[in-house]
Design a protein around this motif. Structure first.
Motif, short mmCIF file in Angstrom:
data_model
loop_
_atom_site.label_atom_id
_atom_site.label_comp_id
_atom_site.label_asym_id
_atom_site.label_seq_id
_atom_site.Cartn_x
_atom_site.Cartn_y
_atom_site.Cartn_z
N LEU A 196 0.82 -1.21 0.00
CA LEU A 196 0.00 0.00 0.00
C LEU A 196 0.85 1.27 0.00
O LEU A 196 0.50 2.25 -0.65
N ILE A 197 1.98 1.24 0.70
CA ILE A 197 2.90 2.38 0.69
C ILE A 197 3.44 2.60 -0.73
O ILE A 197 3.61 3.72 -1.18
N GLU A 198 3.67 1.50 -1.43
CA GLU A 198 4.13 1.61 -2.82
C GLU A 198 3.03 2.19 -3.71
O GLU A 198 3.32 2.97 -4.63
N LYS A 199 1.78 1.87 -3.45
CA LYS A 199 0.67 2.47 -4.20
C LYS A 199 0.61 3.97 -3.93
O LYS A 199 0.38 4.76 -4.83
N GLU A 200 0.81 4.32 -2.66
CA GLU A 200 0.83 5.74 -2.33
C GLU A 200 1.96 6.43 -3.08
O GLU A 200 1.79 7.52 -3.62
N ARG A 201 3.12 5.79 -3.13
CA ARG A 201 4.27 6.40 -3.80
C ARG A 201 3.99 6.65 -5.28
O ARG A 201 4.41 7.67 -5.84
N THR A 202 3.25 5.74 -5.92
CA THR A 202 2.89 5.93 -7.33
C THR A 202 2.08 7.21 -7.50
O THR A 202 2.32 7.98 -8.44
N ILE A 203 1.12 7.43 -6.60
CA ILE A 203 0.30 8.65 -6.65
C ILE A 203 1.19 9.88 -6.43
O ILE A 203 1.09 10.87 -7.16
N ILE A 204 2.06 9.81 -5.45
CA ILE A 204 2.94 10.94 -5.15
C ILE A 204 3.84 11.24 -6.35
O ILE A 204 3.97 12.40 -6.77
N ALA A 222 9.17 12.27 1.61
CA ALA A 222 9.87 11.92 2.86
C ALA A 222 8.96 11.11 3.79
O ALA A 222 9.41 10.12 4.37
N VAL A 223 7.71 11.52 3.90
CA VAL A 223 6.76 10.79 4.76
C VAL A 223 6.55 9.38 4.20
O VAL A 223 6.54 8.40 4.94
N ASN A 224 6.43 9.29 2.89
CA ASN A 224 6.26 7.98 2.27
C ASN A 224 7.51 7.12 2.48
O ASN A 224 7.40 5.93 2.81
N ASP A 225 8.68 7.71 2.32
CA ASP A 225 9.93 6.96 2.54
C ASP A 225 10.02 6.49 3.99
O ASP A 225 10.50 5.38 4.25
N TYR A 226 9.57 7.32 4.91
CA TYR A 226 9.62 6.96 6.33
C TYR A 226 8.78 5.71 6.59
O TYR A 226 9.21 4.80 7.29
#
Length: 123
Positions: A98-106, A118-122
């Protein structure tokens, strides 16, 4: 609703989760709620109550609302909140997906936003 929700967050931050939940419970219906702030709040309540399935359902609803509104900001938040629930319930592989899905949006919509990255990387 905004004032009630602010009061509920205050109670929540003071550890009075049951009172906070009671304050807004009458305004909350998972099947029809489209208020992203109320959904986010109720998701946190469920998380604190360790009702992980309830929190997942709420954040999935938040994701549905975000997609319906084509709200990219809200969608990336919904993915992160879902991931948070999976992380807290020790389902780390699902949380990472799910974090990777968020990263795609970002990466697609907020490529220049280092704070979001940075928040996503954290996570």
């Amino acid at each position: 609703m905004d004032e009630k929700l602010m009061q509920a967050w205050q109670l929540f931050s003071e550890g009075q989760v049951a009172q906070a939940k009671k304050l807004v419970a009458a305004d909350f219906d998972l099947l029809t709620c489209e208020d992203d702030q109320l959904l986010n709040f109720m998701g946190y309540v469920k998380l604190v109550e360790q009702d992980y399935e309830g929190a997942i359902q709420i954040y999935q609803r938040l994701l549905t609302v975000a997609k319906k509104q084509s709200a990219n900001e809200l969608e990336h938040i919904a993915w992160r909140q879902l991931a948070m629930v999976y992380r807290e319930s020790k389902q780390y592989e699902q949380a990472l997906i799910l974090i990777e899905k968020e990263r795609t949006i970002i990466d697609h919509y907020f490529a220049d936003d280092s704070l979001k990255k940075a928040v996503n990387d954290y996570e």
